[in-house]
Design a protein around this motif. Sequence first.
Motif: not given
Length: 340
Positions: A28-40
């Motif tokens: 339950r987070v915005l997709p761009y946030m999830a993408e950021r966490y995976v990349r970081m």
Amino acid sequence: MEEEVLKILKEIFVKPSEKAFELSSKYRVLPYMAERYVRMLGEEEAVELLKSFEKPVKPVIRVNTLLVDPDTLKSSLEAKGFRLERISWFENAFKIQEAPEQPSPGATIEYLKGYYYLHRDSSSLLPVLLLTHEYKGDVLDACAAPGGKTTFLAERVHGKGFVYANDLVLRRLRSLIGHITRMRVENVVVSWSDARKISKVFNRKFERILLDAPCSGEGRISVDPGRRFRTSIYELALMVKREIELLDSLINLLDDDGIIAYSTCSIAPEENEYVVSKILGKRSDVEVAPPPVKLFNYSSWIKKYGDLLFHEELEKCVRLWPHVHGTFGFTTCLLRKTRR
């Protein structure tokens, strides 16, 4: 203005992957946030971070040592049913491990007497401790409300300096003034201004400035779940633009060799690495200063996000992760004004 925001948006936008959409739906987070966490962090650690958003963070009592001894306050509160644990890296603060049903931590006689400030967690202590390490002069707190850092700064420089506490939002200023009054700190001057224009209020320079920048608050999801969905990528770009403007304008108020602490309660590189890198690329009169003391094992800022390469000096800046440090997500970067 719109062109600047769109330029920022183009630079910070990273297209979410299928995995990001999957994590976005599950946690339950915005997709761009999830993408950021995976990349970081990589997928495995990103999941740890997302799970940590569900875990409550213990509030912290910071003792007002101008009025009471920490051990005396601890004994008094424990007699009321509180169970307190001293913060390992700052002896004048206690984590509330357990609290009685009555009184609540914000309704004790000790609180009303100004013996302590109630912080949502310990992360907000960090920029004040770093900024005032072995320093006792005047400080500008540019975005000061609701007052936790202002009253802490006032205690730290008591007897030697004043805190000039500014905020733009009037209702938050009322809270700031209330805490200053309750905690009986007398070395604070309050102003109501847009920090980007504060040079018109203070015709002087400062050796120390704290900019706890208005941000997405993404590091506080554990206590404010609405932040999971509140900030669109466009709204984030608007915030980034304001953060760059704030930091840039406040550096102009620094004395030579003065230090500004740029802090956010966001783990987003867009609001941290990107902002400071833009400042370092724009100005030749500022450099990153390492933390003057290592209170515990901080995490560093990152070097790359998407197609963005950040300034190598940012490794000296500090990031706290909820799943690593047990705090809110929080960042601090110290910047020193250099002689031209």
